[in-house]
Scaffold this active site. Structure first.
Site, PDB file in Angstrom:
ATOM      1  N   CYS A  47      -8.167   8.296  -1.794  1.00 24.62           N
ATOM      2  CA  CYS A  47      -8.134   7.185  -2.761  1.00 24.62           C
ATOM      3  C   CYS A  47      -9.545   6.733  -3.099  1.00 24.62           C
ATOM      4  CB  CYS A  47      -7.312   6.014  -2.222  1.00 24.62           C
ATOM      5  SG  CYS A  47      -5.567   6.378  -2.042  1.00 24.62           S
TER       6      CYS A  47
ATOM      7  N   LYS B  28      -3.412  -1.215   9.589  1.00 25.86           N
ATOM      8  CA  LYS B  28      -4.623  -0.509  10.015  1.00 25.86           C
ATOM      9  C   LYS B  28      -5.219  -1.116  11.285  1.00 25.86           C
ATOM     10  CE  LYS B  28      -5.760   0.905   5.282  1.00 25.86           C
ATOM     11  NZ  LYS B  28      -5.468   2.350   5.384  1.00 25.86           N
TER      12      LYS B  28
ATOM     13  N   HIS C  47     -12.623   2.150  -2.403  1.00 30.02           N
ATOM     14  CA  HIS C  47     -11.240   2.612  -2.470  1.00 30.02           C
ATOM     15  C   HIS C  47     -10.690   2.266  -3.852  1.00 30.02           C
ATOM     16  CE1 HIS C  47      -6.885   2.603  -1.559  1.00 30.02           C
ATOM     17  NE2 HIS C  47      -7.160   3.320  -0.499  1.00 30.02           N
TER      18      HIS C  47
ATOM     19  N   ASP D 262     -13.445  -6.065   0.598  1.00 32.26           N
ATOM     20  CA  ASP D 262     -12.347  -5.238   1.091  1.00 32.26           C
ATOM     21  C   ASP D 262     -12.630  -4.967   2.566  1.00 32.26           C
ATOM     22  OD1 ASP D 262     -10.684  -3.189   1.923  1.00 32.26           O
ATOM     23  OD2 ASP D 262     -11.198  -1.818   0.289  1.00 32.26           O
TER      24      ASP D 262
ATOM     25  N   GLN E 166     -11.059  -1.596   6.498  1.00 34.08           N
ATOM     26  CA  GLN E 166     -11.594  -0.695   7.519  1.00 34.08           C
ATOM     27  C   GLN E 166     -12.552  -1.411   8.469  1.00 34.08           C
ATOM     28  OE1 GLN E 166     -10.500   2.348   7.903  1.00 34.08           O
ATOM     29  NE2 GLN E 166      -9.317   2.475   6.015  1.00 34.08           N
TER      30      GLN E 166
END
Length: 415
Positions: A369, A229, A126, A203, A206
């Protein structure tokens, strides 16, 4: 041991927003990778806080201030337990994953990166996990290196191993791709970079909503994710960092809350985690995030993994059977989450998303993104459906029907 949980189809009753008509069709919300909907329990937690406990934290001795502080700091403990951090001092509240990654790059990265060092990321990142490292590499005269992908969109592990050298100071990777849905082998990569005395930044935006995450088992040096999220409010996120590393870092923001003593020409900082949290924090956001985690825990993260896997196993053959539909990411459901990016031959992804919205199906279209990944895939954009715990096989069927209807409209509708 996770208690078996079966009635996922009944969860929609907890999400009032899903019970509506869009363009004369029942809403099927499949944009969960962008943001998830919020269950009644989270909305109630926010309302209760504002109705009964609204006050600033850490500063007051009156009843409301103490009540708000207690609830806010209990939320930090809820997060700690959820990701299996060793102590609450390692859990920093931020505005979201983007802020968290910027903090690491601007504070820790500034400290450890020297000219000639290498920062390793992948083509599936991302923008939030690309641009901070680009800027740091430029500033420090370091080199930003990209990991190649396999044909089905997974990390090329041979390439990873070859590119991690004694010059590699930081590896920063997504745990789960927001485009390809692929789950990356974080622990294996952690072992490789630590053998070279480097650091791993993850990261997890997700990943944390969709699977159990144990930051200690992964041996991540830093791990970032967002509340919105994972059923929580917007504007609240988390940065986990190992205590020894956080103690080396300087704060990025300065002001109230994060100070110990302020003199005319100098100041000192509070201890962890508060030295990083300048100003009035997102108190309601932290409380709402804790409520979201309680909701997820009641379902069981392993059950959520299984639910998404069943939906993907159910839908992939149906999608593969539609002529002219290209799917991106691994076909093996064991290596992916409920994110499905696709294109329909001859139809721009934005037109696909608009047409599907007319069928009541909410998907996303664009570069997500992740422009370097789009370039790598030789695609201007993709459409993306992302499933979550409140989505059902009926939603999957509606999604397939909407793709077929969209294809028929654009290819045959004007004949």
């Amino acid at each position: 041991m996770t208690v078996p949980f079966e009635p996922f189809e009944h969860l929609k009753k907890d999400f009032a927003i899903l019970n509506q008509i869009v363009n004369d069709e029942p809403l099927v919300y499949l944009d969960n990778a962008a943001t998830t909907q919020k269950p009644e329990a989270v909305l109630q937690a926010l309302e209760t806080y504002y109705h009964t406990s609204n006050a600033n934290v850490h500063r007051g001795v009156h009843t409301l201030a103490e009540r708000a502080t207690s609830q806010y700091e209990r939320s930090r403990e809820v997060v700690r337990a959820f990701i299996h951090a060793s102590e609450t001092a390692e859990v920093l509240f931020t505005r979201g994953t983007t802020t968290s990654l910027n903090w690491v790059a601007r504070s820790f990265g500034e400290k450890v990166i020297e000219p000639g060092h290498e920062i390793l990321i992948s083509y599936m990142e991302h923008h939030s996990n690309i641009i901070p490292w680009q800027q740091l590499a430029k500033k420090k005269n370091a080199k930003l290196i990209y990991i190649e992908l396999t044909e089905d969109g997974q990390l090329d592990l041979e390439d990873v191993k070859n590119k991690i050298t004694d010059k590699t100071k930081i590896v920063s990777l997504t745990h789960v791709s927001n485009v390809l849905g692929v789950v990356n082998p974080i622990k294996q990569i952690s072992d490789w970079i630590h053998e070279q005395n480097g650091y791993l930044v993850v990261d997890g935006a997700q990943a944390v909503p969709h699977m159990p995450v144990d930051v200690q088992a992964l041996d991540a040096d830093f791990y970032a994710f967002s509340g919105h999220k994972m059923l929580g409010p917007t504007g609240i996120g988390v940065l986990y960092g190992k205590r020894a590393l956080l103690e080396q870092m300087e704060p990025i923001e300065f002001g109230g809350e994060m100070i110990d003593f302020v003199e005319e020409q100098d100041s000192t900082w509070k201890e962890l985690p508060w030295k990083f949290e300048a100003g009035t924090p997102n108190i309601a956001g932290g409380i709402g995030l804790a409520a979201a985690i309680h909701y997820l825990n009641n379902i069981g993260m392993e059950n959520i993994v299984q639910h998404e896997r069943e939906i993907v196993e159910y839908i992939m053959p149906k999608l593969e059977a539609i002529e002219g539909v290209t799917l991106f990411g691994p076909k093996d459901v064991a290596h992916r989450t409920g994110v499905i990016s696709f294109n329909i031959d001859g139809i721009h992804p934005h037109d696909v998303a608009t047409a599907m919205d007319m069928e009541g199906v909410a998907v996303r279209a664009g570069h997500h993104c992740a422009q370097p990944l789009m370039t790598y895939l030789n695609q201007p954009a993709t459409a993306r459906a992302s499933f979550y715990l409140y989505n059902t096989k009926a939603d999957a069927d509606k999604f397939v029907e909407a793709i077929i209807a969209t294809k028929e409209f654009f290819l045959n509708g004007l004949n």
